[in-house]
Design a protein around this motif. Structure first.
Motif, short mmCIF file in Angstrom:
data_model
loop_
_atom_site.label_atom_id
_atom_site.label_comp_id
_atom_site.label_asym_id
_atom_site.label_seq_id
_atom_site.Cartn_x
_atom_site.Cartn_y
_atom_site.Cartn_z
N PRO A 11 0.81 -1.22 0.00
CA PRO A 11 0.00 0.00 0.00
C PRO A 11 0.85 1.27 0.00
O PRO A 11 0.52 2.25 -0.67
CB PRO A 11 -0.83 -0.12 1.28
N LEU A 12 1.96 1.26 0.78
CA LEU A 12 2.83 2.44 0.88
C LEU A 12 4.29 2.01 0.83
O LEU A 12 4.66 0.96 1.35
CB LEU A 12 2.57 3.20 2.18
N GLN A 13 5.11 2.86 0.19
CA GLN A 13 6.56 2.70 0.21
C GLN A 13 7.15 4.09 0.43
O GLN A 13 6.54 5.10 0.09
CB GLN A 13 7.07 2.14 -1.12
N SER A 14 8.37 4.15 0.98
CA SER A 14 9.05 5.44 1.15
C SER A 14 10.55 5.21 1.13
O SER A 14 11.08 4.53 2.01
CB SER A 14 8.62 6.11 2.45
N TRP A 15 11.20 5.79 0.13
CA TRP A 15 12.63 5.57 -0.06
C TRP A 15 13.36 6.89 0.15
O TRP A 15 13.58 7.64 -0.78
CB TRP A 15 12.88 5.00 -1.47
N GLY A 16 13.70 7.17 1.42
CA GLY A 16 14.32 8.45 1.78
C GLY A 16 15.52 8.76 0.90
O GLY A 16 16.39 7.92 0.69
N GLU A 17 15.56 9.99 0.42
CA GLU A 17 16.59 10.38 -0.54
C GLU A 17 17.54 11.43 0.03
O GLU A 17 18.75 11.27 0.02
CB GLU A 17 15.94 10.91 -1.81
N ARG A 18 17.00 12.53 0.56
CA ARG A 18 17.85 13.62 1.04
C ARG A 18 17.64 13.94 2.52
O ARG A 18 18.54 14.39 3.19
CB ARG A 18 17.58 14.90 0.22
N SER A 19 16.43 13.75 3.03
CA SER A 19 16.15 14.16 4.40
C SER A 19 16.71 13.16 5.41
O SER A 19 16.80 11.97 5.14
CB SER A 19 14.64 14.29 4.60
N ALA A 20 17.08 13.67 6.57
CA ALA A 20 17.55 12.81 7.67
C ALA A 20 16.97 13.36 8.96
O ALA A 20 17.53 14.26 9.57
CB ALA A 20 19.07 12.80 7.70
N PHE A 21 15.81 12.82 9.36
CA PHE A 21 15.16 13.23 10.59
C PHE A 21 14.88 14.74 10.60
O PHE A 21 15.13 15.43 11.59
CB PHE A 21 15.98 12.81 11.81
N THR A 22 14.39 15.26 9.47
CA THR A 22 14.02 16.66 9.37
C THR A 22 12.51 16.77 9.31
O THR A 22 11.79 15.77 9.33
CB THR A 22 14.64 17.29 8.11
N ALA A 23 12.01 18.01 9.22
CA ALA A 23 10.57 18.23 9.22
C ALA A 23 9.91 17.66 7.97
O ALA A 23 8.74 17.28 8.00
CB ALA A 23 10.27 19.72 9.33
N CYS A 143 5.83 0.30 6.42
CA CYS A 143 5.54 -0.08 5.03
C CYS A 143 5.88 -1.55 4.83
O CYS A 143 7.02 -1.91 4.49
CB CYS A 143 6.33 0.80 4.07
N VAL A 144 4.90 -2.40 5.04
CA VAL A 144 5.11 -3.85 4.98
C VAL A 144 4.98 -4.32 3.53
O VAL A 144 4.05 -3.93 2.83
CB VAL A 144 4.07 -4.57 5.86
N PRO A 145 5.89 -5.17 3.05
CA PRO A 145 5.81 -5.64 1.67
C PRO A 145 4.73 -6.70 1.47
O PRO A 145 4.46 -7.51 2.36
CB PRO A 145 7.20 -6.24 1.41
N ASP A 146 4.12 -6.65 0.28
CA ASP A 146 3.17 -7.70 -0.12
C ASP A 146 3.93 -8.97 -0.47
O ASP A 146 5.13 -8.96 -0.71
CB ASP A 146 2.38 -7.25 -1.36
N GLU A 147 3.19 -10.06 -0.56
CA GLU A 147 3.73 -11.30 -1.12
C GLU A 147 3.27 -11.43 -2.57
O GLU A 147 2.20 -10.93 -2.93
CB GLU A 147 3.22 -12.50 -0.31
N PRO A 148 4.04 -12.10 -3.42
CA PRO A 148 5.36 -12.67 -3.14
C PRO A 148 6.43 -11.59 -3.11
O PRO A 148 6.46 -10.71 -3.97
CB PRO A 148 5.58 -13.63 -4.31
N PHE A 149 7.30 -11.66 -2.11
CA PHE A 149 8.37 -10.69 -1.92
C PHE A 149 9.66 -11.18 -2.59
O PHE A 149 10.17 -10.55 -3.51
CB PHE A 149 8.58 -10.46 -0.42
N LEU A 150 10.17 -12.31 -2.15
CA LEU A 150 11.31 -12.94 -2.83
C LEU A 150 10.72 -13.78 -3.97
O LEU A 150 10.27 -14.90 -3.77
CB LEU A 150 12.10 -13.81 -1.85
N LEU A 151 10.73 -13.19 -5.16
CA LEU A 151 10.04 -13.81 -6.29
C LEU A 151 10.77 -15.03 -6.82
O LEU A 151 10.16 -16.08 -7.06
CB LEU A 151 9.87 -12.75 -7.38
N ARG A 152 12.07 -14.91 -7.03
CA ARG A 152 12.90 -16.06 -7.43
C ARG A 152 14.23 -15.93 -6.72
O ARG A 152 14.82 -14.85 -6.67
CB ARG A 152 13.13 -16.06 -8.94
#
Length: 264
Positions: A11-23, A143-152
């Motif tokens: 449902p949700l993903q978040s891949w932090g790019e520049r921020s580090a514990f900022t507002a 952000c919990v991953p759906d299955e299948p996660f490890l596809l192969r």
């Protein structure tokens, strides 16, 4: 060399790019190398202060099945706690104050990642991801991953699998202007590669945007996090239209594909 395939969906993903514990806690539009290596290290039980040299030779390729929709969550932390458990405000007081953050997510995104390495490393990572020391998540613990996660867990050429065999989490277009129909023609899909894309024919390189990102982790130490840069090639490649299909068939197509390994 061989590899494994991960399907990052939820449902949700978040891949932090520049921020580090900022507002403002941003997200990159695709899984970062730092986040993926962090996922592998967590699965293997590697501590934050431990060396990351074991991951430096991994080659990561991302196929963007669905880019998702950016979502921003207005978030408060700490309001109503006693003074000694509340962050200080700009005026120096911390009585009843709350820290306000805006956290960015990708909603309904799907990525498939090809991880290429030596057979020994692939086997080690596959075992860890199958029985992780710390559970994997898609950038943030919520952000919990759906299955299948490890596809192969073992393929000879994972990048070729992305281009030719891994089911596509996308409904084919209704029109047939480009013959983009289930089972026929091709569908154009975005890829992010750590090397130039393969030529479509001799002497005809595939167009690609070259982007520089600062997401190669040097250390995850709590008080000494550091990263360095890498170069990515963002391009669009054609995959067989047969990889797509109606949404109600997706899970069965993924299961059938994953079971190919068991029957091999």
């Amino acid at each position: 060399m061989s590899g494994l395939l991960l399907r990052l969906a939820g449902p949700l993903q978040s891949w932090g790019e520049r921020s580090a514990f900022t507002a403002v806690r941003d997200t990159a539009p695709f899984p970062t190398r730092s986040a993926l290596i962090g996922m592998f290290a967590a699965a293997e039980g590697i501590g934050r202060g431990d060396s990351l040299d074991r991951y430096q030779d991994l080659r990561l390729t991302v196929r963007v099945d669905r880019p998702g929709v950016r979502l921003v969550d207005y978030h408060t932390v700490g309001g109503g706690f006693p003074k000694d458990r509340t962050a200080a405000t700009s005026g120096g007081s911390n009585k009843g104050a709350a820290v306000i953050t805006r956290r960015h997510y990708l909603s309904d995104a799907v990525f498939v990642v090809a991880v290429t390495a030596t057979d020994e490393i692939v086997e080690r990572l596959a075992d860890a991801l199958s029985r992780p020391h710390w559970a994997p998540y898609l950038g943030r613990r919520s952000c919990v991953p759906d299955e299948p996660f490890l596809l192969r867990r073992h393929v000879d050429d994972p990048e070729e699998e992305l281009r030719t065999r891994v089911p596509l989490s996308r409904t084919p277009p209704a029109n047939n202007g480009d013959r983009q129909q289930t089972g026929t023609g091709t569908i154009t899909v975005e890829f992010l590669l750590e090397h130039p894309p393969p030529a479509s024919s001799p002497g005809e390189p595939v167009p690609a945007d070259v982007i520089d990102v600062n997401d190669v982790p040097v250390s995850f130490a709590q008080h000494g996090r550091s990263h360095t840069g890498r170069r990515l090639h963002r391009t669009r490649l054609s995959v067989p239209g047969s990889l797509a299909g109606p949404p109600h068939t997706l899970m069965q197509r993924l299961i059938d594909y994953a079971h190919l390994e068991e029957s091999a």
